[in-house]
Design an enzyme around this catalytic site. Structure first.
Site, PDB file in Angstrom:
ATOM      1  N   ASP A 200      50.207 -72.450 -57.653  1.00  0.00           N
ATOM      2  CA  ASP A 200      49.836 -73.133 -58.894  1.00  0.00           C
ATOM      3  C   ASP A 200      49.799 -74.640 -58.667  1.00  0.00           C
ATOM      4  O   ASP A 200      50.457 -75.155 -57.755  1.00  0.00           O
ATOM      5  CB  ASP A 200      50.869 -72.840 -59.990  1.00  0.00           C
ATOM      6  CG  ASP A 200      50.859 -71.381 -60.411  1.00  0.00           C
ATOM      7  OD1 ASP A 200      49.864 -70.692 -60.139  1.00  0.00           O
ATOM      8  OD2 ASP A 200      51.862 -70.947 -61.009  1.00  0.00           O
TER       9      ASP A 200
HETATM   10  N1  URA Z   1      54.358 -67.556 -58.739  1.00  0.00           N
HETATM   11  C1  URA Z   1      54.025 -68.490 -59.655  1.00  0.00           C
HETATM   12  O1  URA Z   1      54.303 -68.337 -60.837  1.00  0.00           O
HETATM   13  N2  URA Z   1      53.391 -69.584 -59.219  1.00  0.00           N
HETATM   14  C2  URA Z   1      53.087 -69.812 -57.920  1.00  0.00           C
HETATM   15  O2  URA Z   1      52.509 -70.848 -57.587  1.00  0.00           O
HETATM   16  C3  URA Z   1      53.441 -68.826 -56.989  1.00  0.00           C
HETATM   17  C4  URA Z   1      54.085 -67.711 -57.419  1.00  0.00           C
END
Ligand code: URA
Length: 235
Positions: A103
């Site tokens: 993310d």
């Molecule tokens: N889970 C999430 O919520 N975000 C990420 O970036 C990776 C795993």
């Protein structure tokens, strides 16, 4: 067989135009013989190529480790702030891409490569490559919530597979998953009544984040690390 100009350009040391100009000036050689025609094809597995007197170290694939900072997206589209902007431009020319997604606000280990077949294997749901994240959450969680996260929780459209949670404090710990649904860890914590406030990937497919890399810094994988990644892709 590869064209000599592609072979040299693939290593990122010069553009095709620069290579053409250098060849005209007699600065490109294959197995000790000057080559002026950059359209000539060579056997990439055995040819010894020099460019401006320097041996050219060609390899089919490149593998990088990036400590992704917050605020960058894990994609190659050039219109926005992508992780590719943190790397020298030659890697975009070499068609490298991030192996999986983090993310925008997640930091930590991201492998960047142009080895499509290996990336595909490592990311395939069948493969179950492990990913470990250090997290901070609020409100705190206890053993009961950790056990629910480990057993699988309903994140709305999906029941997660088993995971491993190592509580460091009630507000922090490590979580290891073998899958990667959209916002998975954030949604898992929401399912047990908490929220992720910080997420850093520290391990991917048996490779650990090099803690000496500051956020935004990258380096090539060592031959040993590349081997680990390939082996994990074969499992
Ligand atoms: N889970 C999430 O919520 N975000 C990420 O970036 C990776 C795993």
């Amino acid at each position: 067989m590869l064209r000599i100009d592609k072979y040299i350009a693939d290593t990122g040391i010069a553009s095709r135009k620069e290579i053409k100009d250098a060849a005209r000036r007699g600065l490109v050689a294959v197995d000790g013989k000057t080559v002026r025609d950059v359209g000539m094809r060579i056997d990439e597995s055995s040819a010894r190529v020099t460019y401006c007197g320097q041996a050219v170290n060609w390899q089919k694939y490149e593998y990088l480790m990036l400590n992704k900072p917050s605020g960058y997206i894990s994609s190659t589209e050039d219109s926005s702030k992508t992780v590719m902007k943190l790397l020298p431009e030659k890697y975009t020319k070499m068609e490298l891409f991030p192996c999986g997604r983090l993310d925008i606000d997640t930091v930590g280990l991201l492998i960047i490569t142009n080895d499509g077949p290996l990336a595909h294997r490592l990311l395939s749901p069948k493969h179950h490559a492990e990913k470990t994240y250090f997290y901070r959450c609020s409100p705190p969680i206890g053993e009961a919530e950790a056990q629910r996260l480990e057993g699988g929780v309903d994140i709305g459209d999906y029941i997660t597979k088993t995971a491993t949670v190592e509580l460091i404090t009630p507000e922090s710990g490590n979580i290891t998953l073998t899958e990667g649904k959209f916002h998975q860890i954030k949604r898992m914590f929401e399912a047990v009544g908490s929220n992720i406030t910080y997420l850093r990937r520290i391990k991917f497919a048996n490779l650990s984040l090099d803690e000496s890399l500051a956020e935004g810094e990258w380096r090539k994988l060592t031959p040993k690390e590349t081997e680990i990644l390939r082996k994990t892709g074969e499992l």
